[in-house]
Motif scaffolding. Structure first.
Motif, PDB file in Angstrom:
ATOM      1  N   ASP A 192      14.737  46.368 -35.512  1.00 51.76           N
ATOM      2  CA  ASP A 192      15.577  45.655 -34.483  1.00 51.76           C
ATOM      3  C   ASP A 192      16.624  44.313 -34.341  1.00 51.76           C
ATOM      4  OD1 ASP A 192      17.319  45.080 -31.822  1.00 51.76           O
ATOM      5  OD2 ASP A 192      15.432  46.849 -31.295  1.00 51.76           O
ATOM      6  N   SER A 193      17.390  43.867 -34.953  1.00 52.81           N
ATOM      7  CA  SER A 193      17.230  42.623 -34.821  1.00 52.81           C
ATOM      8  C   SER A 193      18.089  42.217 -33.666  1.00 52.81           C
ATOM      9  CB  SER A 193      18.765  42.560 -36.026  1.00 52.81           C
ATOM     10  OG  SER A 193      19.427  43.060 -35.352  1.00 52.81           O
ATOM     11  N   GLY A 194      18.068  42.682 -32.756  1.00 52.11           N
ATOM     12  CA  GLY A 194      18.171  41.881 -31.466  1.00 52.11           C
ATOM     13  C   GLY A 194      18.169  40.399 -31.121  1.00 52.11           C
ATOM     14  N   ALA A 195      16.891  39.684 -31.404  1.00 51.28           N
ATOM     15  CA  ALA A 195      17.259  38.663 -31.457  1.00 51.28           C
ATOM     16  C   ALA A 195      18.256  37.298 -31.919  1.00 51.28           C
ATOM     17  CB  ALA A 195      15.973  37.800 -31.790  1.00 51.28           C
ATOM     18  N   PRO A 202      24.862  31.390 -33.202  1.00 49.46           N
ATOM     19  CA  PRO A 202      23.976  31.000 -33.650  1.00 49.46           C
ATOM     20  C   PRO A 202      22.686  31.031 -32.811  1.00 49.46           C
ATOM     21  CG  PRO A 202      25.371  29.207 -33.065  1.00 49.46           C
ATOM     22  CD  PRO A 202      25.575  30.318 -32.420  1.00 49.46           C
ATOM     23  N   GLY A 203      21.823  30.819 -33.060  1.00 50.78           N
ATOM     24  CA  GLY A 203      20.323  30.601 -32.995  1.00 50.78           C
ATOM     25  C   GLY A 203      19.388  31.815 -32.406  1.00 50.78           C
ATOM     26  N   ILE A 204      17.880  32.125 -32.735  1.00 53.81           N
ATOM     27  CA  ILE A 204      17.712  33.008 -32.773  1.00 53.81           C
ATOM     28  C   ILE A 204      16.349  32.976 -31.662  1.00 53.81           C
ATOM     29  CG2 ILE A 204      15.044  34.269 -33.497  1.00 53.81           C
ATOM     30  CD1 ILE A 204      15.584  33.472 -36.723  1.00 53.81           C
ATOM     31  N   ASP A 205      16.527  34.039 -30.193  1.00 53.06           N
ATOM     32  CA  ASP A 205      16.048  34.465 -28.948  1.00 53.06           C
ATOM     33  C   ASP A 205      14.622  35.317 -29.023  1.00 53.06           C
ATOM     34  OD1 ASP A 205      15.403  34.598 -26.559  1.00 53.06           O
ATOM     35  OD2 ASP A 205      16.857  34.992 -25.907  1.00 53.06           O
ATOM     36  N   TYR A 206      13.751  34.202 -29.639  1.00 55.66           N
ATOM     37  CA  TYR A 206      12.326  35.417 -29.295  1.00 55.66           C
ATOM     38  C   TYR A 206      12.097  36.438 -28.785  1.00 55.66           C
ATOM     39  CZ  TYR A 206      12.165  33.346 -34.547  1.00 55.66           C
ATOM     40  OH  TYR A 206      12.618  33.219 -35.775  1.00 55.66           O
ATOM     41  N   ASN A 207      12.702  36.282 -27.910  1.00 53.50           N
ATOM     42  CA  ASN A 207      12.619  36.550 -26.259  1.00 53.50           C
ATOM     43  C   ASN A 207      13.330  38.680 -26.515  1.00 53.50           C
ATOM     44  OD1 ASN A 207      11.103  34.965 -24.626  1.00 53.50           O
ATOM     45  ND2 ASN A 207      12.702  33.850 -24.624  1.00 53.50           N
ATOM     46  N   LEU A 208      13.954  38.501 -27.650  1.00 56.65           N
ATOM     47  CA  LEU A 208      14.664  39.551 -27.686  1.00 56.65           C
ATOM     48  C   LEU A 208      13.979  40.276 -28.957  1.00 56.65           C
ATOM     49  CD1 LEU A 208      18.156  38.119 -27.319  1.00 56.65           C
ATOM     50  CD2 LEU A 208      17.308  39.761 -25.576  1.00 56.65           C
ATOM     51  N   ALA A 251      13.681  38.390 -44.228  1.00 56.17           N
ATOM     52  CA  ALA A 251      12.793  37.547 -43.098  1.00 56.17           C
ATOM     53  C   ALA A 251      14.096  36.329 -42.834  1.00 56.17           C
ATOM     54  CB  ALA A 251      11.859  36.656 -43.078  1.00 56.17           C
ATOM     55  N   LEU A 252      13.688  35.193 -42.434  1.00 55.31           N
ATOM     56  CA  LEU A 252      14.427  34.296 -42.209  1.00 55.31           C
ATOM     57  C   LEU A 252      13.499  33.287 -44.133  1.00 55.31           C
ATOM     58  CD1 LEU A 252      16.038  32.022 -40.648  1.00 55.31           C
ATOM     59  CD2 LEU A 252      14.162  31.627 -39.952  1.00 55.31           C
ATOM     60  N   ASP A 253      12.774  32.858 -43.609  1.00 52.30           N
ATOM     61  CA  ASP A 253      12.346  32.798 -45.096  1.00 52.30           C
ATOM     62  C   ASP A 253      11.917  33.411 -46.655  1.00 52.30           C
ATOM     63  OD1 ASP A 253      10.064  34.404 -43.972  1.00 52.30           O
ATOM     64  OD2 ASP A 253       8.155  32.753 -44.711  1.00 52.30           O
ATOM     65  N   GLY A 254      12.729  34.484 -46.605  1.00 53.01           N
ATOM     66  CA  GLY A 254      12.731  35.051 -47.737  1.00 53.01           C
ATOM     67  C   GLY A 254      12.109  36.614 -47.709  1.00 53.01           C
TER      68      GLY A 254
END
Length: 313
Positions: A192-195, A202-208, A251-254
């Motif tokens: 689930d990539s809702g963030a 743009p951006g990542i919402d880690y509440n999602l 992931a964001l880093d690989g």
């Protein structure tokens, strides 16, 4: 930790060649996705460019399909044919010839008489059923598809049985994304990539949601749905399960390697946000990773659980 690998468990160093850095085999794209190995060729999509690319060892990447309809995830069925998700066409197709955009069979393009959102990623079970996710990433901006309203009114995970019947097997995801079965197909992992809201947001919402859930499988019925692992930094996009049941997720880093309890054993660290991974090469143990504008090659001793099971069925 060195520049490319981070080890949290000694077993990680035994699965990949940590003395050999990842090799960039192709670059200069916009956003790469959907790697799949077929006939000694790596195919992958550059979604915003609406092109499918191909690469073979010793050669440069070239265009396989100049018009791919914003295709995203790819996989292979039990007969070794490519199955693709089209954002633009809002459908899942079987490619009878990966070099011919018109040589396709439509697997699914609607549910209860309404058009799908924008199928994202897909996996084929050994019984021939096709399972795919349907978030709105291809209809909420013109970067990855054609802007439109959702007709089905939700973001579902679907199963299409060999007779063509389509069932919504999960309906409570925010943005369902990558998916893969466990080696014995008794469990299905779904990201689930809702963030990440989409290419125009743009951006990542880690509440999602930014996690992978795991479900018990009984035919075409899923149950359970517990959170298997949260991915930080970034989100889980595409991933594969290897022959030992380990999950190799973007992931964001690989790429993060997770054991069957959800613990991270190690990371393949890459300089850009990463979207997906597949196994292939002459031995079937090479990892091909799509990461932003690049594609990387990593040597391992891992194999894809899905392809092994289908070859034995």
């Amino acid at each position: 930790m060195d520049a490319f690998y981070e080890t949290f468990d000694a077993s990680f160093a035994e699965m990949i060649d940590i003395n050999r850095p990842p090799e960039m085999i192709a670059n200069g794209f916009t956003w790469t996705e959907g790697p799949v190995w077929l006939n000694n060729t790596l195919y992958f999509n550059d979604i915003p460019a609406k092109q499918m690319m191909k690469w073979q060892p010793g050669h440069q990447a070239t265009v396989a399909l100049p018009e791919s309809e914003f295709a995203n995830g790819n996989t292979l069925d039990g007969q070794g044919r490519m199955v693709s998700c089209e954002h633009g066409g809002r459908r899942v197709i079987r490619r009878l010839d990966p070099l011919d955009a018109d040589a396709v069979e439509v697997i699914a393009d609607s549910y209860q008489g309404k058009r799908l959102n924008s199928p994202n990623d897909v996996v084929v079970k050994s019984d021939g059923s096709v399972w795919f996710t349907d978030p709105p990433y291809g209809i909420n901006s013109e970067v990855e598809g054609y802007p439109a309203d959702s007709e089905i009114g939700g973001c579902y995970v679907f199963c299409v049985t060999p007779d063509g019947a389509i069932t919504a097997v999960v309906t409570d995801f925010d943005k369902p994304n990558g998916l893969a079965f466990s080696p014995d197909e008794s469990q299905l992992y779904i990201a689930d990539s809702g963030a990440i809201r989409g290419a125009s947001f743009p951006g990542i919402d880690y509440n999602l949601p930014h996690h992978i859930r795991v479900f018990d499988v009984d035919g075409t019925t899923l149950s359970g749905g517990r959170v298997f692992a949260e991915i930080m930094p970034g989100i889980p996009d595409g991933f594969r399960v290897d022959h030992d049941g380990l999950i190799w997720t973007s992931a964001l880093d690989g790429i993060h390697c997770l054991d069957t309890a959800g613990n991270c054993l190690g990371k393949i660290r890459l300089p850009s946000p990463t979207s997906n991974i597949c196994f292939g090469g002459a031995s079937g143990t090479d990892m091909f990773i799509t990461s932003s504008d690049c594609v990387w090659w990593v040597r391992s001793n891992r194999t894809d659980a899905a392809q092994i099971l289908k070859s034995q069925s």
